[in-house]
Design a protein around this motif. Sequence first.
Motif, PDB file in Angstrom:
ATOM      1  N   ASN A  28       0.827  -1.217   0.000  1.00 38.65           N
ATOM      2  CA  ASN A  28       0.000   0.000   0.000  1.00 38.65           C
ATOM      3  C   ASN A  28       0.856   1.261   0.000  1.00 38.65           C
ATOM      4  OD1 ASN A  28      -2.565  -1.329   0.079  1.00 38.65           O
ATOM      5  ND2 ASN A  28      -2.106  -1.882   2.184  1.00 38.65           N
ATOM      6  N   ALA A  57      -4.092  -7.930  -0.741  1.00 39.63           N
ATOM      7  CA  ALA A  57      -3.910  -6.883  -1.755  1.00 39.63           C
ATOM      8  C   ALA A  57      -4.943  -6.970  -2.874  1.00 39.63           C
ATOM      9  CB  ALA A  57      -2.504  -6.950  -2.336  1.00 39.63           C
ATOM     10  N   LEU A  58      -5.817  -7.955  -2.847  1.00 41.25           N
ATOM     11  CA  LEU A  58      -6.853  -8.073  -3.875  1.00 41.25           C
ATOM     12  C   LEU A  58      -8.035  -7.141  -3.619  1.00 41.25           C
ATOM     13  CD1 LEU A  58      -6.964 -11.953  -4.352  1.00 41.25           C
ATOM     14  CD2 LEU A  58      -5.648 -10.262  -5.652  1.00 41.25           C
ATOM     15  N   SER A  59      -8.028  -6.444  -2.520  1.00 34.72           N
ATOM     16  CA  SER A  59      -9.159  -5.578  -2.168  1.00 34.72           C
ATOM     17  C   SER A  59      -9.147  -4.289  -2.983  1.00 34.72           C
ATOM     18  CB  SER A  59      -9.113  -5.227  -0.676  1.00 34.72           C
ATOM     19  OG  SER A  59      -8.092  -4.281  -0.438  1.00 34.72           O
ATOM     20  N   PRO A  60     -10.310  -3.661  -3.125  1.00 33.32           N
ATOM     21  CA  PRO A  60     -10.384  -2.421  -3.913  1.00 33.32           C
ATOM     22  C   PRO A  60      -9.606  -1.254  -3.296  1.00 33.32           C
ATOM     23  CG  PRO A  60     -12.564  -3.066  -3.106  1.00 33.32           C
ATOM     24  CD  PRO A  60     -11.600  -4.106  -2.664  1.00 33.32           C
ATOM     25  N   THR A  62      -6.598  -1.380  -2.533  1.00 36.63           N
ATOM     26  CA  THR A  62      -5.242  -1.475  -3.078  1.00 36.63           C
ATOM     27  C   THR A  62      -5.234  -0.870  -4.477  1.00 36.63           C
ATOM     28  OG1 THR A  62      -4.918  -3.516  -1.827  1.00 36.63           O
ATOM     29  CG2 THR A  62      -3.387  -3.094  -3.626  1.00 36.63           C
ATOM     30  N   ARG A  67      -2.883  -4.427  -7.309  1.00 36.85           N
ATOM     31  CA  ARG A  67      -3.866  -5.513  -7.261  1.00 36.85           C
ATOM     32  C   ARG A  67      -3.636  -6.500  -8.413  1.00 36.85           C
ATOM     33  NH1 ARG A  67      -8.460  -2.576  -6.839  1.00 36.85           N
ATOM     34  NH2 ARG A  67      -8.986  -2.714  -9.022  1.00 36.85           N
ATOM     35  N   ALA A  70      -0.591  -8.517  -7.662  1.00 33.02           N
ATOM     36  CA  ALA A  70      -0.896  -9.528  -6.640  1.00 33.02           C
ATOM     37  C   ALA A  70      -1.627 -10.712  -7.274  1.00 33.02           C
ATOM     38  CB  ALA A  70      -1.727  -8.917  -5.520  1.00 33.02           C
ATOM     39  N   GLU A  71      -2.604 -10.446  -8.148  1.00 29.08           N
ATOM     40  CA  GLU A  71      -3.317 -11.517  -8.859  1.00 29.08           C
ATOM     41  C   GLU A  71      -2.333 -12.376  -9.641  1.00 29.08           C
ATOM     42  OE1 GLU A  71      -6.423 -10.329 -11.563  1.00 29.08           O
ATOM     43  OE2 GLU A  71      -7.311  -9.007 -10.062  1.00 29.08           O
ATOM     44  N   ARG A  96     -15.273  -7.173  -5.591  1.00 28.75           N
ATOM     45  CA  ARG A  96     -14.032  -6.883  -6.322  1.00 28.75           C
ATOM     46  C   ARG A  96     -12.926  -7.878  -5.930  1.00 28.75           C
ATOM     47  NH1 ARG A  96     -13.116  -5.506 -10.449  1.00 28.75           N
ATOM     48  NH2 ARG A  96     -11.606  -7.116 -10.419  1.00 28.75           N
ATOM     49  N   ALA A  97     -12.748  -8.099  -4.632  1.00 32.68           N
ATOM     50  CA  ALA A  97     -11.710  -9.026  -4.168  1.00 32.68           C
ATOM     51  C   ALA A  97     -12.041 -10.462  -4.571  1.00 32.68           C
ATOM     52  CB  ALA A  97     -11.545  -8.920  -2.658  1.00 32.68           C
ATOM     53  N   SER A 100     -11.203 -10.853  -8.223  1.00 28.61           N
ATOM     54  CA  SER A 100      -9.748 -10.950  -8.397  1.00 28.61           C
ATOM     55  C   SER A 100      -9.256 -12.345  -8.035  1.00 28.61           C
ATOM     56  CB  SER A 100      -9.043  -9.905  -7.523  1.00 28.61           C
ATOM     57  OG  SER A 100      -9.283  -8.608  -8.007  1.00 28.61           O
TER      58      SER A 100
END
Length: 171
Positions: A28, A57-60, A62, A67, A70-71, A96-97, A100
């Motif tokens: 972040n 880190a898949l959260s919006p 980030t 993101r 991370a994916e 969103r997460a 992802s």
Amino acid sequence: ADADVRTFVLRALAALKKAPPEVAGYLNAAKEPEGVAAAVCLGAAGGPDAITALIGALSPETAFPVRLAAEQQLALLGATAVDALSRAASDAATVRARRSALRALGATKAPSAMAAVAKSLDVTDPWLRLSARLAAEQLIRDLPKESTAELAVALAARREREADPLLMRLR
């Protein structure tokens, strides 16, 4: 200048496949390249702590490039990350997460990812169903045909039952 130095250090750590616990905090970072370098470092190091940080880190919240990194790193970890990604695909706090996590599952090339993807084909949210369809299609392309027969049948059945007008167009 400090962010640039940290980015180089994170890249060096990635080359060494080492990620001290402090690396997760840089996901972040104010500068997105630093966050991307942290994701790559965590992916190179692997391990449960790195996977947990990358799932977070898949959260919006980030930054988008971080993101995506991370994916990609979770997908590259393959079967090692499938359990954590499967939990995120069903239990993450945001759509969103969850989307992802489904994208990463589809890119793992791991047969163990098929169960979580198949389960997500029937969720109520159409965007999650779309992500599950895309993940299923990718797994079907990437894995041997004989191992994906059940997933292919589930995907075809879901397409037939689809009621969302936008998703119906994607047949």
